[in-house]
Motif scaffolding. Structure first.
Motif, PDB file in Angstrom:
ATOM      1  N   PHE A 118     -16.297   6.359  -3.564  1.00  0.00           N
ATOM      2  CA  PHE A 118     -15.433   6.779  -4.901  1.00  0.00           C
ATOM      3  C   PHE A 118     -16.168   7.836  -5.730  1.00  0.00           C
ATOM      4  O   PHE A 118     -15.926   8.768  -6.025  1.00  0.00           O
ATOM      5  N   PRO A 170      -5.946   7.057  -9.529  1.00  0.00           N
ATOM      6  CA  PRO A 170      -6.723   6.464  -8.314  1.00  0.00           C
ATOM      7  C   PRO A 170      -7.182   7.722  -7.493  1.00  0.00           C
ATOM      8  O   PRO A 170      -7.252   8.760  -7.627  1.00  0.00           O
ATOM      9  N   TRP A 177      -9.816   3.957  -2.987  1.00  0.00           N
ATOM     10  CA  TRP A 177      -9.231   3.248  -3.996  1.00  0.00           C
ATOM     11  C   TRP A 177      -9.270   1.771  -3.864  1.00  0.00           C
ATOM     12  O   TRP A 177      -9.615   0.943  -4.868  1.00  0.00           O
TER      13      TRP A 177
END
Length: 274
Positions: A118, A170, A177
């Motif tokens: 991420f 997201p 995610w």
């Protein structure tokens, strides 16, 4: 060894690199031998020693174990990682690294709680050149390195309020995610972390355009750091810090309880899976 780690005239990364080279020399190992015995690529190890690359903290932990050097490399790495950040943020990170209590509000998933994939996706967004991959990896390593403070002893007490908007934006990758949500679910259950969600139903609020962090040191002194709209401000003035603390209290009053916030994350995970 003292003269080898005196970093007054050079970057933390250069000091770390020379310390790595020194330890390898003391162990009488070639780069090839070190690569074979640790599993790390020879050219990668060479670039660490030359100060060209910043590794993840786990690499330094492995090498500290290999060289039986205590936490020498990790401690040098914690200084070296500051090279990736601007001066005022370095000052904030110095205070963050020694804080015994931390209150955070964020409109995005805080860097302290981001997974590696991420963080990489977030940090890749502003890079447009083909040769930026290495820069991105260094930024990812530096960001993940900040998470080291969440597991150092004694554990810091962390309170985090995250705006619902962070959960409604997201990652491009469904897998990334999903892993990020699972990590937040885990973080919300750590003994030293209190995580709350500020829902849309709370309406508009006074920190919609940026983040806030309030830090307390062992001696009782405090600092506040605000970031947003391209601006950063670090203050240790008692009156300013008190105002920021009170503004945080108002956000906490509007947020879901910790247990309701955990259920919110779990419900979001079920939505994502379906």
């Amino acid at each position: 060894m003292g003269e080898l780690v005196d970093g007054k005239q050079e970057s933390g990364r250069a000091v770390l690199g020379r310390t790595l080279k020194y330890l390898r020399g003391q162990a009488d190992k070639s780069l090839g031998q070190l690569s074979e015995e640790t599993g790390y690529d020879k050219s990668y190890l060479s670039r660490l020693e030359s100060g060209e690359r910043l590794s993840k903290v786990t690499v330094m932990e492995d090498l500290d174990t290999y060289y039986e050097s205590g936490d020498l490399l990790v401690s040098h790495w914690r200084v070296a990682r500051l090279d990736a950040f601007k001066d005022q943020y370095k000052a904030f990170m110095g205070l963050e690294g020694t804080a015994r209590a931390m209150w955070k509000f964020a409109v995005a998933v805080p860097g302290l709680f981001q997974t590696e994939d991420f963080a990489r996706e977030v940090l890749s967004g502003g890079q447009t050149t083909e040769d930026s991959d290495e820069l991105i990896e260094e930024l990812v390593a530096a960001r993940l390195g900040r998470q080291y403070l969440l597991r150092q002893k004694p554990l810091s007490d962390v309170r985090a309020i995250i705006d619902e908007v962070a959960f409604r934006r997201p990652a491009a990758s469904a897998k990334t995610w999903s892993e990020q949500l699972l990590h937040l679910e885990e973080v919300a259950q750590w003994s030293n972390v209190t995580l709350q969600v500020l829902p849309f139903s709370a309406g508009v609020h006074h920190h919609m355009s940026g983040s806030l962090t309030v830090l307390w040191q062992k001696d009782g002194t405090a600092a506040a750091y605000m970031e947003g709209n391209g601006c950063r401000e670090l203050t240790e003035d008692p009156d300013d810090v008190l105002r920021r603390r009170l503004s945080y209290d108002r956000l906490r009053d509007m947020a879901l309880s910790p247990s309701a916030s955990l259920m919110f994350i779990r419900d979001l995970l079920e939505e994502h899976r379906s």
